[in-house]
Motif scaffolding. Structure first.
Motif, PDB file in Angstrom:
ATOM      1  N   TRP A   1      -0.917 -47.332 -32.528  1.00 38.02           N
ATOM      2  CA  TRP A   1      -0.804 -46.830 -33.898  1.00 38.02           C
ATOM      3  C   TRP A   1      -1.554 -47.699 -34.908  1.00 38.02           C
ATOM      4  O   TRP A   1      -2.210 -47.184 -35.823  1.00 38.02           O
ATOM      5  CB  TRP A   1       0.687 -46.713 -34.273  1.00 38.02           C
ATOM      6  CG  TRP A   1       0.957 -45.963 -35.553  1.00 38.02           C
ATOM      7  CD1 TRP A   1       1.126 -44.602 -35.677  1.00 38.02           C
ATOM      8  CD2 TRP A   1       1.075 -46.499 -36.868  1.00 38.02           C
ATOM      9  NE1 TRP A   1       1.372 -44.271 -36.985  1.00 38.02           N
ATOM     10  CE2 TRP A   1       1.344 -45.405 -37.759  1.00 38.02           C
ATOM     11  CE3 TRP A   1       0.991 -47.783 -37.407  1.00 38.02           C
ATOM     12  CZ2 TRP A   1       1.524 -45.573 -39.127  1.00 38.02           C
ATOM     13  CZ3 TRP A   1       1.174 -47.946 -38.782  1.00 38.02           C
ATOM     14  CH2 TRP A   1       1.433 -46.853 -39.625  1.00 38.02           C
TER      15      TRP A   1
ATOM     16  N   ASN B   1       7.745 -37.127 -31.802  1.00 37.42           N
ATOM     17  CA  ASN B   1       6.363 -37.278 -31.330  1.00 37.42           C
ATOM     18  C   ASN B   1       5.801 -35.969 -30.829  1.00 37.42           C
ATOM     19  O   ASN B   1       4.703 -35.558 -31.211  1.00 37.42           O
ATOM     20  CB  ASN B   1       6.334 -38.295 -30.190  1.00 37.42           C
ATOM     21  CG  ASN B   1       5.844 -39.643 -30.638  1.00 37.42           C
ATOM     22  OD1 ASN B   1       4.649 -39.873 -30.747  1.00 37.42           O
ATOM     23  ND2 ASN B   1       6.774 -40.525 -30.945  1.00 37.42           N
TER      24      ASN B   1
ATOM     25  N   GLU C   1      -1.696 -40.472 -33.791  1.00 35.05           N
ATOM     26  CA  GLU C   1      -0.692 -41.472 -33.396  1.00 35.05           C
ATOM     27  C   GLU C   1       0.454 -41.402 -34.396  1.00 35.05           C
ATOM     28  O   GLU C   1       0.222 -41.239 -35.597  1.00 35.05           O
ATOM     29  CB  GLU C   1      -1.304 -42.878 -33.373  1.00 35.05           C
ATOM     30  CG  GLU C   1      -2.346 -43.088 -32.292  1.00 35.05           C
ATOM     31  CD  GLU C   1      -1.771 -43.028 -30.871  1.00 35.05           C
ATOM     32  OE1 GLU C   1      -0.533 -43.195 -30.710  1.00 35.05           O
ATOM     33  OE2 GLU C   1      -2.564 -42.805 -29.927  1.00 35.05           O
ATOM     34  N   ILE C   2       1.656 -41.572 -33.884  1.00 35.08           N
ATOM     35  CA  ILE C   2       2.837 -41.341 -34.725  1.00 35.08           C
ATOM     36  C   ILE C   2       3.768 -42.551 -34.721  1.00 35.08           C
ATOM     37  O   ILE C   2       4.112 -43.076 -33.663  1.00 35.08           O
ATOM     38  CB  ILE C   2       3.619 -40.113 -34.217  1.00 35.08           C
ATOM     39  CG1 ILE C   2       2.751 -38.869 -34.384  1.00 35.08           C
ATOM     40  CG2 ILE C   2       4.953 -39.944 -34.966  1.00 35.08           C
ATOM     41  CD1 ILE C   2       3.015 -37.838 -33.331  1.00 35.08           C
ATOM     42  N   ALA C   3       4.140 -42.990 -35.913  1.00 34.35           N
ATOM     43  CA  ALA C   3       5.230 -43.963 -36.055  1.00 34.35           C
ATOM     44  C   ALA C   3       6.384 -43.206 -36.693  1.00 34.35           C
ATOM     45  O   ALA C   3       6.195 -42.546 -37.716  1.00 34.35           O
ATOM     46  CB  ALA C   3       4.806 -45.122 -36.943  1.00 34.35           C
TER      47      ALA C   3
ATOM     48  N   THR D   1       6.844 -45.999 -31.883  1.00 32.38           N
ATOM     49  CA  THR D   1       5.524 -45.388 -31.680  1.00 32.38           C
ATOM     50  C   THR D   1       5.307 -45.135 -30.187  1.00 32.38           C
ATOM     51  O   THR D   1       6.100 -45.562 -29.351  1.00 32.38           O
ATOM     52  CB  THR D   1       4.375 -46.304 -32.175  1.00 32.38           C
ATOM     53  OG1 THR D   1       4.234 -47.408 -31.258  1.00 32.38           O
ATOM     54  CG2 THR D   1       4.637 -46.861 -33.571  1.00 32.38           C
ATOM     55  N   GLN D   2       4.234 -44.450 -29.887  1.00 29.09           N
ATOM     56  CA  GLN D   2       3.736 -44.302 -28.514  1.00 29.09           C
ATOM     57  C   GLN D   2       4.569 -43.404 -27.619  1.00 29.09           C
ATOM     58  O   GLN D   2       4.701 -43.665 -26.426  1.00 29.09           O
ATOM     59  CB  GLN D   2       3.562 -45.668 -27.831  1.00 29.09           C
ATOM     60  CG  GLN D   2       2.582 -46.580 -28.490  1.00 29.09           C
ATOM     61  CD  GLN D   2       1.398 -45.860 -29.079  1.00 29.09           C
ATOM     62  OE1 GLN D   2       1.171 -45.949 -30.264  1.00 29.09           O
ATOM     63  NE2 GLN D   2       0.647 -45.104 -28.291  1.00 29.09           N
TER      64      GLN D   2
END
Lengths: 622, 622
Positions: free
Chosen positions: B104, B152, B164-166, B183-184
């Protein structure tokens, strides 16, 4: 009183007063309880377990306020006329005891009662009048708002010059959390610590006036008279007795400064240039008289008079103890003995503990210096180090909970939590009770005893600091003065001294006797002659251990555990300089570990079941 | 972007979002600030000083939530794609930072922003969508209540697989004070500590989705490529890199148990018979894949799968770090790696810190064992040591603040204060942040670093525990492994390591690189090739010192002082046995004294004016 009930050394009756129901009754003291818990704070702790749920708030009506004498009172046993007050403390939220000299304890016992248990709250101010076994609850409307000196005078005028009075001042009335219970008129002997006077105030009980002319039975009257004759000369003529008679307790101030035991500027400095000005010789300049508590042959009490100037007293007043001079003198950087005398007089009049008061004022000064309390916060008073006039202004506010006084009346722990931020750095207490004027950075035994004393930071619970460094006492197990910075052996030393002092507070006798010919074997002998309990030195120490643990068990019920057996950050962390003993810090944890094992406490500081069984205390587990 | 504004290594722009005014703007990064504070938590701390008054409550709208990358991100510098979250912590009420690996951070920087400062609170759930420099605040009503894996998936389905997501899970939504930012996807890299996810939840910000394809300018592109080629093989092939790739961080668990570094039964025991069952080799039995963060050549991440049974995962999930296995395994006496894996998965889905969660659960178990929390208090759950099923039930309650979960979601410090009594014995935290899984009774440096780390008990702030005992690193000033029970030299060692780690958290790069060929000189060289700042090793350390003290200054503003630089009673006092290293306790105060002097902090732990001037930080005094 039938012979079968007689317990030598005791009147055999406990007075019980419920102020809400206005019910007055009494019950017989159990002979086994007397032997197991002796009296004073030993029996007091037993009654506290029985009458006061550990979960309550100290100001709840249910809290019991217990006044107890011991088997020595009213017998002319050396300095045995003291009494103890036991309750749940509004300052520490756990076990409280406060001890008091003077004449009141002996007089209470002569009424025919070994002690008084007071529960409930009155709706309006009252006082108790005990004339031998006759007890009245009397309206005290006219006394409310009066200081302790005035209260004494009014009651003596109204009743009789022969009565003895224990009373609260405005501090206790206004629930100042470090208010005490005052006796002896202008001579000011006070059950000062841990807020026992605030509990009395919460019950709207202004005073207890006592008169009696009974005598307790003595087991071996002839033997006791012989013992008394033999030892009375010895007591009066020992070096320490003479020294205390000549110089009072404040005589030790310069020594304390020399070895780093004296608190200076809220415990932050190592040397005080003004020490000489507030030392024993400075007190001598205003001294008018020496004062002897009941059955005392030493006379360490002082009466002083400041005839003029802005710190003028109105006639002679009770003089200053070392603790007072240190806590409101050097600890505030005040170097004028007349100013200290005035502050002392006001604390006595208001009925507030000079130790906690000094600590609260020092904290307020340091908060002010560090912008945590502005002059505005302080009601316009620029409370600077050494400014006695500002201190006197603040004192009035504390006693009446006016303005900033309402916060300061809460004691250092609550002040810190109210101010927040880093104010806790300046709060010097253990378990909420402010440190008395002896520094654990000067003597390792103090670290353990402050951390483990049942009422919070207390110098008298182990009273080991002088024997640790200055004196020896083979009778107490200290053949040579100890190395004060050694850790080895200190846990055992402190535990043993705590057991002995638990007995002194139960007897209840003045601990100075231990320097003055009445050491451990003599105490045991004296108790035996009076009571015939048949305790040898070993039993005596075991009884002390039982009593110390009984108090700890009450604290455990209050939630006190190892987390609370610590020292303030300032004492644990702050070196006062570099070199010699200036950089000494007390290695508390190492010593505490060993102490717990010796005590038979578990890993979180609860008295273990094994130890409870060994001491026969199962019934107090609840 | 004009050349005159270009700062090599940086995009040169900070995004600023006000969620209450729905205002999106950006400002140019100042080149001197970049050099003085680097990035990551260094620049983050600077912005925190500027945007968040230290006096506010962490959940106030005014609190700033700051996401920062460093000059290494998006450059393919070794493991330089991490990002840091900086805010005022709802768990400690002081400075918070949390670091996160994964992809991220690199992607955020490629959008064209070096970081994001978020202030204000939205009235309804929203997420941020950043597509290169285009920024939208988007309704997140359908995401609210979803776990992190679901969030996500939904966002990737709705927007693009390439983002990409937080995001936060239910923990952050419900203001669990130890919620993190996840994340991830299933691989679960989390900015986990100190409650940064709860601050995000308080702003009703569910997620930040980023995509970008920009690149930062590099000062010496050719030199950097050469450096990268030279070192990439070295990094990948060092012993430590191979070991971490083979065994993950959990590979160290048995070593930690051997030396007394592993927490067992809420830090009360020294040996764990079940250690083998939750060790690196146990994890291998359920391992499916290794995971590499952005620009990483090591690959210490794990992916595991439990195909059946009551701890079944639904397909592969992020595997367990050492910290997790220790805190929710041995510390709870859970000896089943599948159970640990399930607890880990749930923490990741809910978005709560496994370290604090493990500590809270252990405390709850010990309170239950000691009758401070009854089965009734625990909503009928008989929460016994080692009972993974009970733990899983409780976890759901914590994340949703249901029943007892509402109390447990507050973290150990507040739980202790709510339960009262001796519950504080079981609360193992510093400044409110729960201890990670390394024990100061095993290594003296940990005592100092836990006591002085700016976010509370943190193992990464100094990250000195391995170099102290296991490894040497002449480059870091440790030519030989140190004696872990020595005190001499440890304060200087910790202060130096804290300065170095402050730089790692600002760069922001993975600290494991220090074991893997990229030690101090290489880091300095790498930074120089990318930025051309002209810093030598001395300047680099000075910058680290500046950043560490900048954070301490924020804490001082929050009221943090020496009183807070301590360890929990359990760690200071409790020996775990007798003999060998079992009775070791950390001599904190002795070391702290020296540490303060070395740091140039005053006696109550405030950064001194001299030090502030020396570091050029006067403007942050306010």
């Amino acid at each position: 009183m039938g012979c079968e009930k007689m317990i030598p050394g005791y009147m055999g009756k406990i007075l019980k007063v419920d102020l809400i129901k206005r019910k007055i009754e009494s019950f017989s003291l159990d002979a086994k309880d007397a032997k197991d818990f002796i009296g004073g704070s030993g029996l007091g702790a037993k009654f506290l377990h029985e009458y006061t749920d550990a979960k309550i708030n100290a100001f709840d009506s249910e809290n019991a306020l217990i006044f107890m004498t011991g088997p020595l009172a009213a017998t002319k046993a050396f300095s045995g006329d003291r009494f103890e007050v036991v309750t749940k403390s509004p300052l520490t939220n756990c076990y409280a005891e406060a001890s008091c000299g003077g004449q009141w304890g002996g007089m209470l016992k002569r009424t025919g009662y070994d002690g008084i248990i007071i529960t409930g709250k009155s709706n309006s101010p009252v006082y108790l009048h005990i004339n031998n076994e006759h007890v009245d609850i009397v309206d005290a409307g006219e006394l409310w708002g009066k200081d302790t000196f005035q209260t004494n005078q009014i009651l003596k005028n109204n009743i009789s010059k022969d009565i003895e009075i224990a009373c609260i001042g405005q501090g206790g009335e206004n629930l100042v959390r470090f208010a005490g219970i005052h006796t002896q008129d202008i001579h000011s002997r006070m059950a000062a610590r841990a807020g026992v006077g605030a509990v009395m105030g919460s019950k709207k009980l202004k005073a207890i006036a006592v008169f009696g002319d009974n005598k307790p039975p003595i087991f071996d009257e002839e033997g006791f008279q012989k013992f008394w004759k033999e030892y009375s000369k010895k007591v009066a003529s020992t070096f320490d007795a003479k020294d205390m008679r000549d110089n009072g307790t404040v005589g030790s101030l310069l020594y304390c400064e020399t070895v780093g035991d004296l608190p200076i500027k809220n415990w932050s400095m190592r040397r005080f240039a003004g020490a000489e000005n507030i030392s024993g010789s400075a007190v001598k300049e205003i001294l008018t008289k020496k004062y002897y508590c009941g059955s005392c042959l030493v006379g360490c009490g002082r009466t002083v008079n400041v005839p003029d100037g802005r710190f003028m007293t109105n006639g002679p007043v009770g003089g200053m103890e070392y603790e007072t001079v240190a806590m409101v003198g050097s600890n505030l950087l005040i170097n004028d003995i007349k100013a200290v005398s005035k502050i002392n007089e006001l604390c006595n009049r208001f009925g507030i503990d000079t130790i906690s008061t000094g600590s609260v004022l020092a904290m307020a000064m340091e908060c002010h210096e560090n912008n945590l309390l502005s002059t505005d916060d302080l009601d316009g008073i620029d409370l600077k180090w050494g400014d006695a006039d500002a201190v006197i202004e603040i004192l009035h506010k504390i006693a009446h909970r006016e303005g900033i006084g309402n916060l300061l009346a809460e004691g250092t722990r609550r002040i810190a939590s109210e101010i927040g931020s880093y104010a806790a750095e300046f709060a010097v207490h253990v378990k909420g009770l402010e440190l008395p004027a002896h520094d654990p950075r000067a003597k390792n035994s103090l670290a353990i005893s402050y951390a483990t004393s049942n009422r919070g930071a207390c110098h008298l619970s182990a009273f080991g600091y002088d024997f640790e460094h200055l004196c020896s006492s083979p009778e107490l197990g200290v053949p040579e003065p100890l190395d004060r910075f050694e850790t080895k052996g200190k846990p055992a030393y402190v535990a043993r001294m705590e057991n002995i002092m638990s007995m002194c507070d139960s007897l209840s006798t003045c601990k100075f006797m231990l320097f003055c010919a009445i050491s451990l074997p003599q105490l045991v002998q004296e108790l035996e002659l009076i009571t015939g309990f048949g305790l040898d030195v070993g039993d005596f120490l075991k009884t002390g251990e039982r009593i110390f643990n009984l108090k700890r068990m009450y604290n455990n019920k209050c939630g006190i555990s190892r987390k609370d057996d610590t020292l303030p950050p300032r004492i644990l962390n702050l070196k006062r300089g570099t070199g010699a003993d200036e950089d000494q810090l007390p290695p508390l944890n190492i010593m505490l570990e060993e102490y717990y094992k010796l005590r038979g406490w578990n890993e979180i500081g609860f008295v273990s079941l094994e130890k409870i069984k060994e001491l026969g205390l199962e019934r107090f587990l609840k």
